[in-house]
Scaffold this active site. Structure first.
Site, PDB file in Angstrom:
ATOM      1  N   ASP A 317       0.842  -1.195   0.000  1.00 39.99           N
ATOM      2  CA  ASP A 317       0.000   0.000   0.000  1.00 39.99           C
ATOM      3  C   ASP A 317       0.884   1.254   0.000  1.00 39.99           C
ATOM      4  O   ASP A 317       1.963   1.261   0.603  1.00 39.99           O
ATOM      5  CB  ASP A 317      -0.895  -0.026   1.245  1.00 39.99           C
ATOM      6  CG  ASP A 317      -1.848   1.136   1.319  1.00 39.99           C
ATOM      7  OD1 ASP A 317      -2.621   1.329   0.367  1.00 39.99           O
ATOM      8  OD2 ASP A 317      -1.816   1.855   2.346  1.00 39.99           O
ATOM      9  N   GLU A 346       1.361  -0.215  -5.115  1.00 41.22           N
ATOM     10  CA  GLU A 346       0.307   0.730  -5.463  1.00 41.22           C
ATOM     11  C   GLU A 346       0.950   1.994  -6.038  1.00 41.22           C
ATOM     12  O   GLU A 346       1.451   2.833  -5.308  1.00 41.22           O
ATOM     13  CB  GLU A 346      -0.537   1.095  -4.240  1.00 41.22           C
ATOM     14  CG  GLU A 346      -1.644   2.083  -4.574  1.00 41.22           C
ATOM     15  CD  GLU A 346      -2.293   2.730  -3.355  1.00 41.22           C
ATOM     16  OE1 GLU A 346      -3.313   3.401  -3.530  1.00 41.22           O
ATOM     17  OE2 GLU A 346      -1.755   2.568  -2.245  1.00 41.22           O
ATOM     18  N   ASP A 421     -10.615   2.098  -4.634  1.00 41.24           N
ATOM     19  CA  ASP A 421     -10.296   3.531  -4.539  1.00 41.24           C
ATOM     20  C   ASP A 421     -10.855   4.356  -5.687  1.00 41.24           C
ATOM     21  O   ASP A 421     -10.618   5.569  -5.746  1.00 41.24           O
ATOM     22  CB  ASP A 421      -8.772   3.730  -4.479  1.00 41.24           C
ATOM     23  CG  ASP A 421      -8.184   3.370  -3.131  1.00 41.24           C
ATOM     24  OD1 ASP A 421      -8.875   3.546  -2.116  1.00 41.24           O
ATOM     25  OD2 ASP A 421      -7.033   2.901  -3.085  1.00 41.24           O
TER      26      ASP A 421
END
Length: 580
Positions: A317, A346, A421
Protein backbone atom coordinates in the site's frame (compact mmCIF):
# COMPACT_ATOMS: atom_id res chain seq x y z
CA UNK A 1 15.83 14.75 -39.89
CA UNK A 2 14.15 11.66 -38.55
CA UNK A 3 14.41 9.35 -35.55
CA UNK A 4 12.01 6.74 -34.19
CA UNK A 5 12.90 5.20 -30.83
CA UNK A 6 10.42 2.35 -31.44
CA UNK A 7 12.03 1.26 -34.72
CA UNK A 8 15.04 -1.06 -34.51
CA UNK A 9 16.55 0.70 -37.50
CA UNK A 10 17.01 3.81 -35.35
CA UNK A 11 17.42 2.35 -31.86
CA UNK A 12 18.47 -1.21 -31.27
CA UNK A 13 17.28 -2.71 -29.04
CA UNK A 14 14.04 -0.80 -28.70
CA UNK A 15 12.42 -0.19 -25.31
CA UNK A 16 14.06 -0.62 -21.92
CA UNK A 17 17.51 -2.25 -21.93
CA UNK A 18 19.43 -4.47 -19.57
CA UNK A 19 22.45 -3.08 -17.76
CA UNK A 20 25.58 -3.52 -19.88
CA UNK A 21 23.65 -4.01 -23.11
CA UNK A 22 25.00 -2.07 -26.10
CA UNK A 23 22.56 0.35 -27.73
CA UNK A 24 22.95 1.41 -31.35
CA UNK A 25 21.47 4.78 -32.33
CA UNK A 26 20.89 6.00 -35.88
CA UNK A 27 19.33 9.25 -37.09
CA UNK A 28 18.45 10.27 -40.62
CA UNK A 29 20.04 13.60 -41.47
CA UNK A 30 21.79 13.38 -44.86
CA UNK A 31 22.86 17.04 -45.24
CA UNK A 32 24.16 17.59 -41.72
CA UNK A 33 27.75 18.53 -40.93
CA UNK A 34 27.88 16.84 -37.54
CA UNK A 35 25.58 15.26 -34.97
CA UNK A 36 25.74 14.37 -31.28
CA UNK A 37 23.90 12.05 -28.96
CA UNK A 38 23.29 14.25 -25.89
CA UNK A 39 22.57 11.96 -22.96
CA UNK A 40 22.47 12.12 -19.19
CA UNK A 41 22.18 9.70 -16.34
CA UNK A 42 19.31 10.70 -14.09
CA UNK A 43 21.65 11.96 -11.37
CA UNK A 44 24.34 13.47 -13.65
CA UNK A 45 24.72 16.33 -16.17
CA UNK A 46 24.42 15.83 -19.93
CA UNK A 47 27.35 14.58 -21.99
CA UNK A 48 27.69 14.90 -25.76
CA UNK A 49 28.69 11.79 -27.68
CA UNK A 50 29.92 12.45 -31.25
CA UNK A 51 28.11 10.46 -33.94
CA UNK A 52 29.69 9.10 -37.13
CA UNK A 53 28.31 9.51 -40.63
CA UNK A 54 26.64 6.30 -41.76
CA UNK A 55 24.34 4.68 -44.28
CA UNK A 56 21.70 2.20 -43.18
CA UNK A 57 19.27 0.42 -45.50
CA UNK A 58 19.63 3.16 -48.06
CA UNK A 59 19.18 5.96 -45.57
CA UNK A 60 21.96 8.44 -44.80
CA UNK A 61 22.68 10.01 -41.45
CA UNK A 62 24.68 9.41 -38.29
CA UNK A 63 25.17 6.54 -35.88
CA UNK A 64 26.76 5.87 -32.50
CA UNK A 65 26.81 3.26 -29.78
CA UNK A 66 26.23 3.67 -26.08
CA UNK A 67 26.61 1.26 -23.14
CA UNK A 68 24.91 2.46 -19.91
CA UNK A 69 26.96 2.15 -16.74
CA UNK A 70 24.19 2.08 -14.09
CA UNK A 71 20.73 0.62 -13.70
CA UNK A 72 18.67 3.79 -13.65
CA UNK A 73 16.91 6.23 -15.95
CA UNK A 74 18.75 8.04 -18.73
CA UNK A 75 17.40 10.90 -20.83
CA UNK A 76 18.64 11.83 -24.26
CA UNK A 77 18.15 13.89 -27.42
CA UNK A 78 20.15 14.58 -30.56
CA UNK A 79 21.93 17.79 -31.52
CA UNK A 80 22.22 18.43 -35.26
CA UNK A 81 24.74 21.05 -36.40
CA UNK A 82 23.91 22.38 -39.85
CA UNK A 83 25.73 25.16 -41.76
CA UNK A 84 23.45 27.92 -40.51
CA UNK A 85 21.71 26.55 -37.43
CA UNK A 86 21.65 23.96 -34.69
CA UNK A 87 18.60 21.71 -34.40
CA UNK A 88 17.43 19.34 -31.69
CA UNK A 89 15.58 16.04 -32.09
CA UNK A 90 13.48 15.30 -28.99
CA UNK A 91 10.54 13.06 -28.22
CA UNK A 92 8.00 15.84 -27.99
CA UNK A 93 8.75 19.56 -28.05
CA UNK A 94 11.14 20.06 -25.11
CA UNK A 95 10.76 16.55 -23.69
CA UNK A 96 13.72 14.17 -24.01
CA UNK A 97 13.52 10.49 -24.81
CA UNK A 98 13.60 8.23 -21.76
CA UNK A 99 15.89 5.22 -21.62
CA UNK A 100 15.15 2.76 -18.83
CA UNK A 101 18.19 0.69 -17.84
CA UNK A 102 17.58 -2.21 -15.47
CA UNK A 103 19.28 -5.21 -13.97
CA UNK A 104 17.75 -8.33 -15.43
CA UNK A 105 14.91 -9.84 -13.38
CA UNK A 106 12.20 -12.43 -13.88
CA UNK A 107 8.62 -12.31 -12.63
CA UNK A 108 7.29 -15.77 -11.70
CA UNK A 109 5.42 -17.31 -14.61
CA UNK A 110 2.42 -18.34 -12.53
CA UNK A 111 1.69 -14.68 -11.86
CA UNK A 112 2.06 -13.52 -15.47
CA UNK A 113 -0.30 -16.31 -16.54
CA UNK A 114 -2.92 -15.44 -13.93
CA UNK A 115 -6.32 -13.80 -13.69
CA UNK A 116 -6.48 -11.77 -10.45
CA UNK A 117 -9.65 -11.28 -8.40
CA UNK A 118 -9.66 -8.55 -5.76
CA UNK A 119 -11.84 -9.12 -2.70
CA UNK A 120 -12.90 -6.50 -0.17
CA UNK A 121 -13.62 -9.12 2.52
CA UNK A 122 -16.41 -7.40 4.47
CA UNK A 123 -18.43 -6.97 1.27
CA UNK A 124 -17.97 -10.31 -0.48
CA UNK A 125 -20.04 -12.96 1.29
CA UNK A 126 -21.26 -14.05 4.73
CA UNK A 127 -22.54 -17.65 4.80
CA UNK A 128 -24.08 -17.11 8.24
CA UNK A 129 -27.21 -15.20 9.23
CA UNK A 130 -25.27 -12.75 11.36
CA UNK A 131 -21.67 -11.51 11.58
CA UNK A 132 -19.23 -13.78 13.41
CA UNK A 133 -18.08 -10.88 15.63
CA UNK A 134 -18.87 -7.25 16.31
CA UNK A 135 -16.92 -4.02 16.74
CA UNK A 136 -17.60 -1.29 19.31
CA UNK A 137 -19.11 1.96 18.01
CA UNK A 138 -20.25 0.41 14.75
CA UNK A 139 -23.39 -0.71 12.97
CA UNK A 140 -24.31 -3.66 10.77
CA UNK A 141 -26.41 -3.08 7.66
CA UNK A 142 -29.89 -4.55 7.98
CA UNK A 143 -29.68 -6.25 4.59
CA UNK A 144 -26.94 -7.17 2.17
CA UNK A 145 -28.64 -4.95 -0.43
CA UNK A 146 -28.28 -1.74 1.60
CA UNK A 147 -25.98 0.83 0.04
CA UNK A 148 -22.90 1.75 2.07
CA UNK A 149 -22.63 5.17 3.67
CA UNK A 150 -20.24 7.07 5.91
CA UNK A 151 -21.48 8.37 9.26
CA UNK A 152 -19.72 11.70 9.74
CA UNK A 153 -20.02 14.70 12.04
CA UNK A 154 -20.13 18.41 11.24
CA UNK A 155 -16.32 18.37 10.88
CA UNK A 156 -16.68 15.63 8.25
CA UNK A 157 -14.95 13.18 10.58
CA UNK A 158 -15.98 9.54 10.49
CA UNK A 159 -17.71 8.85 13.81
CA UNK A 160 -19.01 5.29 13.35
CA UNK A 161 -17.79 2.25 11.43
CA UNK A 162 -20.12 0.27 9.18
CA UNK A 163 -20.04 -3.43 8.31
CA UNK A 164 -21.89 -5.98 6.20
CA UNK A 165 -20.33 -9.01 7.86
CA UNK A 166 -18.51 -10.67 4.99
CA UNK A 167 -15.73 -12.99 6.15
CA UNK A 168 -13.16 -15.59 5.15
CA UNK A 169 -15.68 -18.40 5.63
CA UNK A 170 -17.69 -16.75 2.86
CA UNK A 171 -14.65 -16.69 0.58
CA UNK A 172 -14.04 -20.38 1.23
CA UNK A 173 -17.64 -21.16 0.32
CA UNK A 174 -17.34 -19.20 -2.94
CA UNK A 175 -14.02 -20.67 -4.10
CA UNK A 176 -15.82 -22.94 -6.57
CA UNK A 177 -17.54 -19.89 -8.05
CA UNK A 178 -14.16 -18.21 -8.49
CA UNK A 179 -12.63 -21.33 -10.00
CA UNK A 180 -15.48 -21.64 -12.48
CA UNK A 181 -15.01 -17.99 -13.41
CA UNK A 182 -11.36 -18.73 -14.21
CA UNK A 183 -9.62 -17.04 -11.27
CA UNK A 184 -6.02 -17.97 -10.42
CA UNK A 185 -5.19 -15.40 -7.71
CA UNK A 186 -7.17 -13.74 -4.94
CA UNK A 187 -5.80 -10.38 -3.90
CA UNK A 188 -7.29 -9.41 -0.54
CA UNK A 189 -7.72 -5.92 0.78
CA UNK A 190 -6.25 -5.91 4.32
CA UNK A 191 -7.38 -8.74 6.59
CA UNK A 192 -5.42 -7.98 9.77
CA UNK A 193 -7.06 -6.83 13.02
CA UNK A 194 -8.53 -3.34 12.69
CA UNK A 195 -11.56 -1.37 13.84
CA UNK A 196 -12.61 -0.40 10.30
CA UNK A 197 -14.24 -2.23 7.40
CA UNK A 198 -11.35 -1.40 5.05
CA UNK A 199 -8.64 -2.31 7.60
CA UNK A 200 -5.98 0.08 6.33
CA UNK A 201 -5.54 1.17 9.95
CA UNK A 202 -3.86 -1.96 11.28
CA UNK A 203 -4.22 -2.81 14.95
CA UNK A 204 -2.31 -6.11 14.97
CA UNK A 205 -0.26 -7.39 12.03
CA UNK A 206 -0.09 -10.92 13.41
CA UNK A 207 -3.83 -11.44 13.85
CA UNK A 208 -6.68 -12.00 11.41
CA UNK A 209 -9.49 -9.55 12.10
CA UNK A 210 -12.11 -11.13 14.34
CA UNK A 211 -14.97 -10.21 11.99
CA UNK A 212 -13.25 -12.14 9.22
CA UNK A 213 -12.25 -15.26 11.16
CA UNK A 214 -8.99 -16.31 12.77
CA UNK A 215 -5.70 -17.86 11.76
CA UNK A 216 -7.20 -21.34 11.55
CA UNK A 217 -9.84 -20.00 9.16
CA UNK A 218 -7.09 -18.44 7.07
CA UNK A 219 -5.12 -21.70 6.98
CA UNK A 220 -8.25 -23.49 5.79
CA UNK A 221 -8.74 -20.84 3.11
CA UNK A 222 -5.16 -21.32 1.92
CA UNK A 223 -5.58 -25.10 1.82
CA UNK A 224 -8.90 -25.01 -0.03
CA UNK A 225 -7.61 -22.43 -2.49
CA UNK A 226 -4.54 -24.59 -3.19
CA UNK A 227 -6.83 -27.51 -4.06
CA UNK A 228 -8.27 -25.30 -6.79
CA UNK A 229 -4.89 -23.90 -7.92
CA UNK A 230 -5.74 -20.46 -6.57
CA UNK A 231 -2.96 -18.39 -4.96
CA UNK A 232 -3.35 -15.70 -2.27
CA UNK A 233 -1.86 -12.19 -2.25
CA UNK A 234 -2.17 -9.98 0.83
CA UNK A 235 -2.25 -6.21 1.21
CA UNK A 236 0.71 -4.94 3.24
CA UNK A 237 0.02 -1.59 4.92
CA UNK A 238 3.45 -0.70 6.29
CA UNK A 239 3.54 3.09 5.93
CA UNK A 240 1.24 3.69 8.90
CA UNK A 241 -0.65 1.84 11.62
CA UNK A 242 -3.93 2.47 13.41
CA UNK A 243 -3.86 4.85 16.35
CA UNK A 244 -5.47 2.11 18.45
CA UNK A 245 -2.70 -0.39 17.75
CA UNK A 246 -0.65 -1.83 20.60
CA UNK A 247 2.40 -0.31 18.93
CA UNK A 248 1.19 3.27 18.88
CA UNK A 249 -0.56 3.16 22.26
CA UNK A 250 2.64 1.89 23.87
CA UNK A 251 4.79 4.51 22.09
CA UNK A 252 2.41 7.27 23.12
CA UNK A 253 2.39 6.15 26.73
CA UNK A 254 6.11 5.75 27.33
CA UNK A 255 9.17 7.11 25.50
CA UNK A 256 11.09 4.04 26.63
CA UNK A 257 8.66 1.80 24.72
CA UNK A 258 10.27 -0.40 22.10
CA UNK A 259 7.78 1.08 19.65
CA UNK A 260 8.58 4.73 20.36
CA UNK A 261 11.19 4.99 17.59
CA UNK A 262 8.65 3.76 15.04
CA UNK A 263 6.73 7.04 14.99
CA UNK A 264 7.34 10.70 14.21
CA UNK A 265 6.35 12.61 17.34
CA UNK A 266 6.48 16.39 16.93
CA UNK A 267 5.15 17.38 20.36
CA UNK A 268 5.05 14.27 22.48
CA UNK A 269 2.65 12.60 22.96
CA UNK A 270 -0.30 14.20 21.13
CA UNK A 271 1.20 15.81 18.04
CA UNK A 272 2.66 13.39 15.52
CA UNK A 273 3.02 12.90 11.79
CA UNK A 274 0.18 10.97 10.21
CA UNK A 275 -0.81 9.78 6.78
CA UNK A 276 -2.27 12.75 4.87
CA UNK A 277 -3.21 14.42 8.16
CA UNK A 278 -5.51 11.65 9.42
CA UNK A 279 -4.80 11.37 13.15
CA UNK A 280 -6.11 7.81 13.18
CA UNK A 281 -3.26 6.79 10.86
CA UNK A 282 0.05 7.65 12.57
CA UNK A 283 2.90 7.43 10.06
CA UNK A 284 5.66 4.90 10.68
CA UNK A 285 9.39 5.44 10.20
CA UNK A 286 9.97 2.57 7.80
CA UNK A 287 13.74 3.04 8.11
CA UNK A 288 13.73 2.31 11.82
CA UNK A 289 15.75 -0.88 12.37
CA UNK A 290 13.42 -2.37 14.97
CA UNK A 291 10.41 -1.71 12.76
CA UNK A 292 12.08 -3.36 9.78
CA UNK A 293 12.96 -6.39 11.91
CA UNK A 294 9.33 -6.60 13.06
CA UNK A 295 7.96 -6.42 9.52
CA UNK A 296 10.49 -8.50 7.59
CA UNK A 297 13.30 -9.71 9.84
CA UNK A 298 14.17 -13.18 11.07
CA UNK A 299 11.86 -15.27 13.21
CA UNK A 300 8.17 -14.51 13.46
CA UNK A 301 8.20 -11.26 11.48
CA UNK A 302 5.02 -10.22 9.71
CA UNK A 303 6.47 -11.25 6.35
CA UNK A 304 7.71 -14.63 7.55
CA UNK A 305 4.59 -15.43 9.53
CA UNK A 306 2.10 -15.10 6.69
CA UNK A 307 4.30 -16.11 3.77
CA UNK A 308 5.24 -19.33 5.55
CA UNK A 309 1.53 -20.16 5.78
CA UNK A 310 1.29 -20.15 2.00
CA UNK A 311 0.76 -16.52 1.00
CA UNK A 312 2.23 -16.20 -2.52
CA UNK A 313 2.67 -12.44 -2.72
CA UNK A 314 2.18 -8.98 -1.26
CA UNK A 315 0.77 -5.71 -2.50
CA UNK A 316 2.48 -2.73 -0.84
CA UNK A 317 0.00 0.00 0.00
CA UNK A 318 1.15 3.59 -0.80
CA UNK A 319 4.53 2.23 -1.87
CA UNK A 320 5.49 5.74 -3.04
CA UNK A 321 5.75 6.73 0.62
CA UNK A 322 8.09 3.89 1.54
CA UNK A 323 11.81 4.37 1.13
CA UNK A 324 13.27 2.44 -1.80
CA UNK A 325 15.67 0.53 0.45
CA UNK A 326 12.71 -0.73 2.51
CA UNK A 327 11.02 -2.05 -0.65
CA UNK A 328 14.25 -3.64 -1.83
CA UNK A 329 14.86 -5.37 1.49
CA UNK A 330 11.25 -6.57 1.67
CA UNK A 331 11.55 -8.09 -1.81
CA UNK A 332 14.83 -9.83 -0.97
CA UNK A 333 13.53 -11.27 2.30
CA UNK A 334 10.24 -12.31 0.69
CA UNK A 335 12.11 -14.27 -1.98
CA UNK A 336 14.17 -16.00 0.72
CA UNK A 337 10.95 -17.40 2.17
CA UNK A 338 9.44 -18.24 -1.22
CA UNK A 339 11.43 -17.70 -4.39
CA UNK A 340 8.22 -17.84 -6.45
CA UNK A 341 6.49 -15.03 -4.54
CA UNK A 342 5.62 -11.67 -6.13
CA UNK A 343 5.68 -8.07 -4.93
CA UNK A 344 3.16 -5.55 -6.27
CA UNK A 345 3.09 -1.82 -5.59
CA UNK A 346 0.31 0.73 -5.46
CA UNK A 347 1.49 3.26 -8.04
CA UNK A 348 -0.98 5.50 -9.86
CA UNK A 349 1.32 6.82 -12.60
CA UNK A 350 3.98 5.56 -14.99
CA UNK A 351 5.97 3.56 -12.45
CA UNK A 352 9.19 3.66 -14.47
CA UNK A 353 9.83 7.36 -13.79
CA UNK A 354 7.85 8.03 -10.61
CA UNK A 355 9.21 10.68 -8.27
CA UNK A 356 7.83 11.04 -4.76
CA UNK A 357 9.11 13.08 -1.82
CA UNK A 358 12.08 14.23 -3.92
CA UNK A 359 13.15 10.63 -4.49
CA UNK A 360 13.25 9.04 -7.93
CA UNK A 361 11.77 5.60 -7.47
CA UNK A 362 13.61 2.56 -8.81
CA UNK A 363 10.72 0.12 -8.87
CA UNK A 364 11.75 -1.61 -12.10
CA UNK A 365 15.53 -1.49 -11.84
CA UNK A 366 15.62 -5.16 -10.89
CA UNK A 367 15.45 -5.35 -7.09
CA UNK A 368 12.10 -3.92 -6.02
CA UNK A 369 8.67 -4.46 -7.57
CA UNK A 370 7.52 -7.24 -9.88
CA UNK A 371 4.30 -5.46 -10.77
CA UNK A 372 2.24 -2.34 -10.11
CA UNK A 373 -1.46 -1.59 -10.10
CA UNK A 374 -2.14 -0.47 -13.65
CA UNK A 375 -3.93 2.81 -13.19
CA UNK A 376 -2.49 4.24 -16.45
CA UNK A 377 -4.06 1.23 -18.21
CA UNK A 378 -7.42 2.05 -16.64
CA UNK A 379 -7.24 5.77 -17.40
CA UNK A 380 -6.26 5.27 -21.03
CA UNK A 381 -8.94 2.71 -21.81
CA UNK A 382 -11.72 4.61 -20.05
CA UNK A 383 -10.67 8.01 -21.41
CA UNK A 384 -10.66 6.63 -24.95
CA UNK A 385 -14.08 4.98 -24.62
CA UNK A 386 -15.53 8.16 -23.10
CA UNK A 387 -14.16 10.32 -25.92
CA UNK A 388 -11.64 12.21 -23.80
CA UNK A 389 -8.69 11.07 -25.93
CA UNK A 390 -8.66 9.77 -29.49
CA UNK A 391 -7.26 6.68 -31.16
CA UNK A 392 -3.93 8.32 -31.89
CA UNK A 393 -3.47 9.54 -28.31
CA UNK A 394 -4.22 6.21 -26.64
CA UNK A 395 -1.91 4.48 -29.12
CA UNK A 396 0.95 6.86 -28.32
CA UNK A 397 0.30 6.63 -24.57
CA UNK A 398 0.56 2.84 -24.59
CA UNK A 399 3.63 2.96 -26.84
CA UNK A 400 5.30 5.16 -24.22
CA UNK A 401 4.45 2.79 -21.38
CA UNK A 402 5.70 -0.17 -23.41
CA UNK A 403 8.93 1.68 -24.17
CA UNK A 404 9.50 2.77 -20.57
CA UNK A 405 8.78 -0.53 -18.80
CA UNK A 406 11.12 -3.53 -18.84
CA UNK A 407 9.36 -6.34 -20.68
CA UNK A 408 8.91 -8.38 -17.50
CA UNK A 409 7.25 -5.43 -15.77
CA UNK A 410 4.95 -4.66 -18.71
CA UNK A 411 3.83 -8.29 -18.93
CA UNK A 412 3.27 -8.39 -15.16
CA UNK A 413 1.38 -5.09 -15.00
CA UNK A 414 -1.90 -5.47 -13.09
CA UNK A 415 -4.38 -4.36 -15.76
CA UNK A 416 -7.35 -3.03 -13.81
CA UNK A 417 -10.51 -1.09 -14.66
CA UNK A 418 -12.03 -0.75 -11.16
CA UNK A 419 -10.69 -0.77 -7.59
CA UNK A 420 -11.76 0.03 -4.05
CA UNK A 421 -10.30 3.53 -4.54
CA UNK A 422 -12.08 4.44 -7.79
CA UNK A 423 -15.64 4.43 -9.13
CA UNK A 424 -16.58 1.18 -10.80
CA UNK A 425 -15.82 0.99 -14.49
CA UNK A 426 -19.47 0.68 -15.54
CA UNK A 427 -20.18 3.98 -13.78
CA UNK A 428 -17.18 5.72 -15.34
CA UNK A 429 -18.43 4.59 -18.76
CA UNK A 430 -21.89 6.03 -18.05
CA UNK A 431 -23.50 2.58 -17.83
CA UNK A 432 -22.73 1.85 -21.48
CA UNK A 433 -22.53 -1.97 -21.47
CA UNK A 434 -21.01 -2.14 -24.94
CA UNK A 435 -18.12 0.09 -23.89
CA UNK A 436 -17.83 -1.85 -20.63
CA UNK A 437 -17.48 -5.09 -22.57
CA UNK A 438 -14.87 -3.41 -24.77
CA UNK A 439 -12.87 -2.45 -21.67
CA UNK A 440 -13.03 -6.05 -20.42
CA UNK A 441 -11.96 -7.34 -23.83
CA UNK A 442 -8.89 -5.13 -23.76
CA UNK A 443 -8.06 -6.49 -20.29
CA UNK A 444 -8.27 -10.07 -21.48
CA UNK A 445 -6.35 -9.63 -24.75
CA UNK A 446 -3.66 -7.17 -23.62
CA UNK A 447 -0.12 -7.82 -22.40
CA UNK A 448 -0.17 -7.94 -18.60
CA UNK A 449 -2.23 -9.56 -15.86
CA UNK A 450 -6.01 -9.00 -15.92
CA UNK A 451 -7.49 -7.81 -12.61
CA UNK A 452 -11.17 -8.10 -11.65
CA UNK A 453 -12.56 -6.06 -8.76
CA UNK A 454 -15.14 -8.20 -6.99
CA UNK A 455 -18.63 -8.06 -8.56
CA UNK A 456 -17.52 -6.19 -11.68
CA UNK A 457 -18.09 -9.50 -13.45
CA UNK A 458 -21.79 -9.43 -12.55
CA UNK A 459 -22.37 -5.80 -13.51
CA UNK A 460 -22.17 -4.22 -10.06
CA UNK A 461 -22.27 -0.42 -10.03
CA UNK A 462 -20.85 2.14 -7.63
CA UNK A 463 -19.57 5.67 -7.53
CA UNK A 464 -16.57 6.78 -5.45
CA UNK A 465 -16.10 5.09 -2.06
CA UNK A 466 -17.97 4.05 -0.06
CA UNK A 467 -20.45 3.43 -2.89
CA UNK A 468 -17.90 1.34 -4.82
CA UNK A 469 -17.74 -1.04 -1.86
CA UNK A 470 -21.27 -2.44 -1.92
CA UNK A 471 -22.13 -5.96 -0.90
CA UNK A 472 -21.77 -8.51 -3.69
CA UNK A 473 -25.27 -8.86 -5.27
CA UNK A 474 -25.61 -12.61 -4.83
CA UNK A 475 -28.81 -13.83 -6.50
CA UNK A 476 -29.10 -10.69 -8.63
CA UNK A 477 -26.12 -11.15 -10.94
CA UNK A 478 -26.19 -9.81 -14.49
CA UNK A 479 -25.84 -13.18 -16.21
CA UNK A 480 -25.09 -11.65 -19.61
CA UNK A 481 -22.06 -9.78 -18.29
CA UNK A 482 -20.97 -12.77 -16.19
CA UNK A 483 -21.08 -15.06 -19.23
CA UNK A 484 -19.18 -12.47 -21.24
CA UNK A 485 -16.40 -12.47 -18.61
CA UNK A 486 -16.25 -16.26 -18.68
CA UNK A 487 -16.04 -16.24 -22.47
CA UNK A 488 -13.17 -13.75 -22.56
CA UNK A 489 -11.30 -15.41 -19.69
CA UNK A 490 -11.53 -18.75 -21.51
CA UNK A 491 -10.30 -17.08 -24.69
CA UNK A 492 -7.22 -15.82 -22.87
CA UNK A 493 -6.52 -19.07 -21.07
CA UNK A 494 -6.94 -21.21 -24.19
CA UNK A 495 -4.80 -19.01 -26.45
CA UNK A 496 -1.34 -18.36 -25.11
CA UNK A 497 -0.75 -15.59 -27.63
CA UNK A 498 -2.71 -13.25 -25.32
CA UNK A 499 -0.39 -14.07 -22.41
CA UNK A 500 3.09 -14.41 -23.91
CA UNK A 501 2.74 -12.96 -27.39
CA UNK A 502 4.40 -9.73 -28.47
CA UNK A 503 2.20 -6.63 -28.66
CA UNK A 504 2.34 -3.88 -31.26
CA UNK A 505 0.11 -0.80 -31.34
CA UNK A 506 -1.03 0.80 -34.57
CA UNK A 507 -3.27 3.73 -35.39
CA UNK A 508 -6.26 3.25 -37.71
CA UNK A 509 -8.77 5.94 -36.85
CA UNK A 510 -9.52 8.48 -34.11
CA UNK A 511 -12.46 6.32 -32.99
CA UNK A 512 -10.51 3.05 -33.04
CA UNK A 513 -7.91 1.64 -30.66
CA UNK A 514 -6.05 -1.25 -32.23
CA UNK A 515 -3.13 -3.56 -31.54
CA UNK A 516 -1.89 -6.94 -32.60
CA UNK A 517 -0.54 -9.95 -30.71
CA UNK A 518 1.96 -12.26 -32.36
CA UNK A 519 4.94 -14.55 -31.82
CA UNK A 520 8.26 -13.58 -33.37
CA UNK A 521 9.07 -17.20 -34.19
CA UNK A 522 5.67 -17.89 -35.80
CA UNK A 523 4.87 -14.83 -37.96
CA UNK A 524 1.90 -16.48 -39.69
CA UNK A 525 -0.08 -16.49 -36.46
CA UNK A 526 -1.34 -12.99 -35.69
CA UNK A 527 -4.34 -11.72 -33.73
CA UNK A 528 -5.62 -8.18 -34.17
CA UNK A 529 -7.82 -6.44 -31.61
CA UNK A 530 -9.88 -3.41 -32.60
CA UNK A 531 -11.95 -1.33 -30.18
CA UNK A 532 -14.63 0.81 -31.87
CA UNK A 533 -16.10 3.48 -29.64
CA UNK A 534 -18.73 4.19 -32.31
CA UNK A 535 -19.83 2.73 -35.64
CA UNK A 536 -16.83 3.05 -37.95
CA UNK A 537 -16.22 2.39 -41.65
CA UNK A 538 -12.78 0.88 -42.12
CA UNK A 539 -10.84 -0.32 -45.12
CA UNK A 540 -8.52 -3.17 -44.14
CA UNK A 541 -5.91 -5.05 -46.15
CA UNK A 542 -6.40 -8.67 -45.20
CA UNK A 543 -5.09 -12.15 -45.84
CA UNK A 544 -7.48 -15.08 -45.39
CA UNK A 545 -8.81 -14.74 -41.89
CA UNK A 546 -11.95 -14.63 -39.83
CA UNK A 547 -13.37 -11.66 -37.95
CA UNK A 548 -14.88 -12.72 -34.64
CA UNK A 549 -17.39 -10.21 -33.29
CA UNK A 550 -17.91 -10.89 -29.60
CA UNK A 551 -21.23 -9.10 -29.17
CA UNK A 552 -23.59 -10.22 -31.92
CA UNK A 553 -21.77 -13.40 -32.89
CA UNK A 554 -21.33 -12.06 -36.42
CA UNK A 555 -18.65 -13.79 -38.50
CA UNK A 556 -17.17 -12.21 -41.61
CA UNK A 557 -15.19 -14.49 -43.92
CA UNK A 558 -12.42 -12.63 -45.72
CA UNK A 559 -10.36 -13.47 -48.77
CA UNK A 560 -7.29 -11.69 -50.09
CA UNK A 561 -7.59 -8.00 -50.77
CA UNK A 562 -9.36 -5.09 -49.17
CA UNK A 563 -12.28 -5.40 -46.77
CA UNK A 564 -14.50 -2.34 -46.64
CA UNK A 565 -16.81 -2.86 -43.71
CA UNK A 566 -18.94 -0.70 -41.46
CA UNK A 567 -18.00 -2.07 -38.04
CA UNK A 568 -20.56 -1.55 -35.31
CA UNK A 569 -19.47 -0.03 -32.02
CA UNK A 570 -17.75 -2.66 -29.93
CA UNK A 571 -14.69 -4.89 -29.91
CA UNK A 572 -13.45 -7.08 -32.76
CA UNK A 573 -10.85 -9.83 -32.66
CA UNK A 574 -9.35 -10.73 -36.01
CA UNK A 575 -7.20 -13.85 -36.21
CA UNK A 576 -5.15 -15.35 -39.01
CA UNK A 577 -5.71 -18.80 -37.51
CA UNK A 578 -8.53 -20.52 -35.59
CA UNK A 579 -8.63 -19.50 -31.93
CA UNK A 580 -9.47 -22.04 -29.26
Amino acid sequence: MYYNSLDEQYKCPVGAVKLGEKIEFFIESPDTLEAYLVIKRDDMPYVSVPMQKAEKNGKFGFKTEFVPSEAMLYFYHFQINEPRETKIIQKNYDIDYQLTVYEDFTVPKWYKNAIIYQIFPDRFYNPFKTPIAYKPNSFIYATWKDKPMNIINEKKELVRQDFYGGNLYGVIEKLDYLKLLGIDVIYFNPIFESNSNHKYNTKDYHKIDSMLGDEETFKKLIAEAKKRDIEIILDGVFNHTGDDSEYFISAKKDKSSKYYSWYYFKEYPNVYESWWGFDTLPKVNCMDESYQNFIMGEGNSVLNHWTSLGVKGWRLDVVDELDGSFVEKFKANMRKVNEESVLIGEVWEDASNKTAYSQRKKYFMGHQLDSVMGYPFKENVQNFLNGNINGYQITENFKTLWENYPREAFYANMNLISTHDTPRCINVLNFDETNFKSAVTVQMTFAGVPHIYYADEVGETGQMCPDNRRGFPWGEENEEILNFYKKLINLRKNNNIFVDGEIEFFYLNDDVFSYKRYFKDDPEKVVYVMIMRKNTLLSLELKPMTVFEYFSGETIKCGYGTLNHNFDKGCYIISTYPLN
